[in-house]
Write a protein that holds these residues in place. Structure first.
Motif, PDB file in Angstrom:
ATOM      1  N   ALA A  87     -16.946  37.505  21.841  1.00  0.00           N
ATOM      2  CA  ALA A  87     -16.306  37.980  22.906  1.00  0.00           C
ATOM      3  C   ALA A  87     -15.853  39.512  22.805  1.00  0.00           C
ATOM      4  CB  ALA A  87     -15.155  37.100  23.249  1.00  0.00           C
ATOM      5  N   THR A  88     -15.174  39.863  21.334  1.00  0.00           N
ATOM      6  CA  THR A  88     -15.023  41.155  21.072  1.00  0.00           C
ATOM      7  C   THR A  88     -16.113  41.862  20.693  1.00  0.00           C
ATOM      8  OG1 THR A  88     -13.104  40.409  20.004  1.00  0.00           O
ATOM      9  CG2 THR A  88     -13.647  42.465  19.454  1.00  0.00           C
ATOM     10  N   LEU A 109     -25.140  38.992  22.380  1.00  0.00           N
ATOM     11  CA  LEU A 109     -25.121  37.449  22.300  1.00  0.00           C
ATOM     12  C   LEU A 109     -26.159  36.936  21.602  1.00  0.00           C
ATOM     13  CD1 LEU A 109     -23.385  36.630  25.751  1.00  0.00           C
ATOM     14  CD2 LEU A 109     -22.132  36.653  23.298  1.00  0.00           C
ATOM     15  N   ALA A 110     -27.314  37.060  21.768  1.00  0.00           N
ATOM     16  CA  ALA A 110     -28.633  36.441  21.372  1.00  0.00           C
ATOM     17  C   ALA A 110     -28.517  36.730  19.823  1.00  0.00           C
ATOM     18  CB  ALA A 110     -29.998  36.816  22.258  1.00  0.00           C
ATOM     19  N   LEU A 111     -28.419  38.083  19.561  1.00  0.00           N
ATOM     20  CA  LEU A 111     -28.499  38.417  18.130  1.00  0.00           C
ATOM     21  C   LEU A 111     -27.109  37.799  17.300  1.00  0.00           C
ATOM     22  CD1 LEU A 111     -29.770  40.416  15.887  1.00  0.00           C
ATOM     23  CD2 LEU A 111     -28.116  42.182  16.969  1.00  0.00           C
ATOM     24  N   LEU A 112     -26.307  37.847  17.911  1.00  0.00           N
ATOM     25  CA  LEU A 112     -24.956  37.340  17.186  1.00  0.00           C
ATOM     26  C   LEU A 112     -25.058  36.027  16.801  1.00  0.00           C
ATOM     27  CD1 LEU A 112     -21.911  39.749  18.917  1.00  0.00           C
ATOM     28  CD2 LEU A 112     -23.189  39.859  16.521  1.00  0.00           C
ATOM     29  N   VAL A 113     -25.626  35.133  17.828  1.00  0.00           N
ATOM     30  CA  VAL A 113     -25.616  33.759  17.656  1.00  0.00           C
ATOM     31  C   VAL A 113     -26.644  33.225  16.739  1.00  0.00           C
ATOM     32  CG1 VAL A 113     -26.323  31.489  18.833  1.00  0.00           C
ATOM     33  CG2 VAL A 113     -24.972  32.953  20.147  1.00  0.00           C
ATOM     34  N   THR A 145     -33.463  38.791  22.116  1.00  0.00           N
ATOM     35  CA  THR A 145     -32.744  39.845  21.724  1.00  0.00           C
ATOM     36  C   THR A 145     -33.695  41.295  21.821  1.00  0.00           C
ATOM     37  OG1 THR A 145     -31.312  38.926  20.166  1.00  0.00           O
ATOM     38  CG2 THR A 145     -31.670  41.242  20.127  1.00  0.00           C
ATOM     39  N   ALA A 146     -34.840  40.963  21.400  1.00  0.00           N
ATOM     40  CA  ALA A 146     -35.702  42.030  21.722  1.00  0.00           C
ATOM     41  C   ALA A 146     -36.171  42.528  23.170  1.00  0.00           C
ATOM     42  CB  ALA A 146     -37.179  41.960  20.852  1.00  0.00           C
ATOM     43  N   ALA A 147     -36.351  41.372  23.747  1.00  0.00           N
ATOM     44  CA  ALA A 147     -36.784  41.726  25.234  1.00  0.00           C
ATOM     45  C   ALA A 147     -35.536  42.525  26.037  1.00  0.00           C
ATOM     46  CB  ALA A 147     -37.069  40.368  25.841  1.00  0.00           C
ATOM     47  N   ALA A 148     -34.296  41.726  25.969  1.00  0.00           N
ATOM     48  CA  ALA A 148     -33.043  42.204  26.565  1.00  0.00           C
ATOM     49  C   ALA A 148     -32.857  43.764  26.064  1.00  0.00           C
ATOM     50  CB  ALA A 148     -32.057  41.326  26.364  1.00  0.00           C
ATOM     51  N   GLY A 149     -33.091  43.861  24.774  1.00  0.00           N
ATOM     52  CA  GLY A 149     -32.682  45.411  24.413  1.00  0.00           C
ATOM     53  C   GLY A 149     -33.587  46.175  24.767  1.00  0.00           C
ATOM     54  N   THR A 150     -34.660  45.842  24.895  1.00  0.00           N
ATOM     55  CA  THR A 150     -35.960  47.104  25.468  1.00  0.00           C
ATOM     56  C   THR A 150     -35.664  47.226  26.703  1.00  0.00           C
ATOM     57  OG1 THR A 150     -37.582  46.177  23.988  1.00  0.00           O
ATOM     58  CG2 THR A 150     -38.436  47.348  25.787  1.00  0.00           C
TER      59      THR A 150
END
Length: 481
Positions: free
Chosen positions: A61-62, A225-229, A245-250
């Motif tokens: 959350a932080t 969230l995907a990366l941290l999980v 993560t890659a798709a959302a980041g791009t």
């Protein structure tokens, strides 16, 4: 109250109490839960695989909420976001206090920790926004005194929070670690309502406010969230989270580059290499710090055979030295020498770890912790000061929030490192692996500091960051007011 009603040329001391109380809410809740996990698990019959979410939920959350709330502070001002955050902290404390004592209640507590994480996101960005606004108002060149006070306050709270948690649990049970947020939240509400200004001059006028970048916020949240999980549960079966993560980041970068009012202005950020390097240093600093705080502590008990009490005492010099160094050198605005000394001390501490064995004398362990305390005090302070000058004034709160995101990412990376280095037990061989990792990270930290020529200018430019006139002294020093 209005900032303009404050004494001319002096930092408004009325802002200090709400700034410091708001800033400690996150570190105190990050650290205090460490001693409550076992009592909560026993009371609710929850396994460690579930109680660990009490830690992870606040981290997640932080990490996502800090830049989001920071951006909202930049747009709508300090007061409304600070008061909303304080209200959420109060509500979260009440949920933890009143949750029924049943097997399913663990998820009520996880929900409370998520609300806590979001509520505590306002304190640090709000403080950085106010410091910048006060610097503009007073025309001072560097608010080194207040930045030091902010750093020392959060470091001190991180030190005492586990001990405070132990006292609260001993006197009133595990619910007290949640209930403590009720008076803290109410206190923040009262102080913020009384002393924070409705406007500081950094936020846009109501008619000029940019539109909220909802799509950018969602894409950023999904990617983070995907990366941290994944980092908290590294396994082949979760590799698909890296694809997300890659798709959302791009998609996030593409979207942010094409809209006029982005959530995070990647166009400016990509052209601001010094700021990107400060974010990288924050990640590396947190990785080393948390690797020692958690990974080294495990070895002290498993590999060296110390009792938990003795292990805690061995670790105490890290924080004591960090606070002492910050107080001694914090008022000096220069950052380059702080980072060079801090990175060298990190490297030295990593090398000392390589010589530790199961029979190492306690004095040698304490010496290594004293050395580690130097970067604990200097690096965090220098990175915070650097960001103050490197970030755009109108985005200072969101830039400060993003700094905390990188810090928490480093904390999670450290858990991956020492978890894989140790395996089932914290052995001396695993500790030496951690030592080599710390050495490698320290070398990277040192290199990017030596090669960053922009750092030499911070704290030495006579003009204030917002084109104000020079200031012969530091009016933010509380002693001067």
């Amino acid at each position: 109250m209005s900032l303009r009603a404050a004494p001319a040329g002096r930092f408004d001391r009325r802002l200090l109490a709400p700034m410091m109380v708001g800033s400690i809410l996150n570190p105190i809740n990050t650290a205090i839960i460490a001693v409550a996990l076992t009592p909560i698990g026993v009371a609710l019959g929850a396994p460690a695989s579930e109680t660990v979410w009490l830690v992870s939920s606040l981290y997640l959350a932080t990490a996502v909420g800090q830049p989001l709330v920071g951006r909202l502070v930049d747009i709508f001002g300090v007061k409304p976001l600070f008061l909303l955050g304080a209200a959420l902290v109060t509500v979260a404390g009440a949920i933890g206090l009143l949750a029924p004592e049943s097997r399913e209640s663990i998820w009520w507590l996880v929900a409370a920790r998520v609300i806590l994480g979001l509520g505590t996101c306002a304190g640090y960005p709000a403080a950085m926004h106010l410091i910048r606004a006060e610097a503009d108002r007073t025309g001072l060149a560097s608010p080194a005194g207040i930045l030091t006070l902010l750093s020392v306050t959060t470091q001190t709270v991180a030190v005492v929070a586990p001990a405070l948690g132990g006292l609260l649990i001993g006197g009133w049970g595990w619910r007290a670690t949640f209930a403590v947020n009720v008076p803290l939240g109410i206190g923040s509400l009262v102080l913020g309502a009384l002393f924070f200004p409705h406007r500081t001059g950094l936020e846009p006028a109501p008619e000029d406010r940019p539109r909220i970048d909802g799509i950018g916020i969602v894409l950023f949240a999904v990617a983070m969230l995907a990366l941290l999980v994944f980092l908290q549960n590294v396994s082949p079966g979760l590799v698909w989270l890296l694809v997300v993560t890659a798709a959302a980041g791009t998609a996030f970068v593409w979207w942010e580059r094409r809209i006029p009012d982005p959530f995070i202005d990647v166009r400016v950020l990509s052209g601001n290499l010094p700021l990107l390097l400060s974010y990288t240093r924050s990640l590396l600093t947190a990785t080393i710090s948390y690797t020692f705080v958690y990974g080294f502590t495990q070895w002290l008990e498993d590999g060296r055979g110390l009792t938990p009490t003795t292990a805690g005492l061995v670790l105490l010099p890290v924080f004591a030295a960090g606070v002492a160094v910050a107080l001694a050198f914090g008022r000096r605005p220069e950052v380059v020498w702080k980072l060079l000394v801090g990175s060298t001390a990190q490297l030295t501490a990593g090398i000392l770890v390589l010589f530790m064995t199961g029979s190492s004398p306690v004095w040698f362990l304490v010496l290594a912790m004293l050395v580690l305390g130097i970067p604990q005090g200097l690096n965090n302070l220098a990175i915070q000061n650097a960001l103050y000058f490197q970030a755009e004034p109108e985005r200072i709160a969101s830039s400060a929030g993003l700094l905390r995101t990188f810090f928490y990412l480093g904390a999670i990376v450290s858990a991956v490192i020492y978890g894989n280095a140790y395996g089932a037990r914290a052995t001396t061989a695993g500790l030496h692996v951690l030592g080599w990792v710390v050495v490698g990270i320290s070398v990277v930290f040192l290199l990017i500091t030596v090669l960053d020529r922009s750092l030499a200018q911070i704290g030495r430019v006579p003009a204030a960051p917002a084109s104000q006139g020079p200031s012969p002294s530091d009016p933010t020093d509380p002693a001067a007011t």
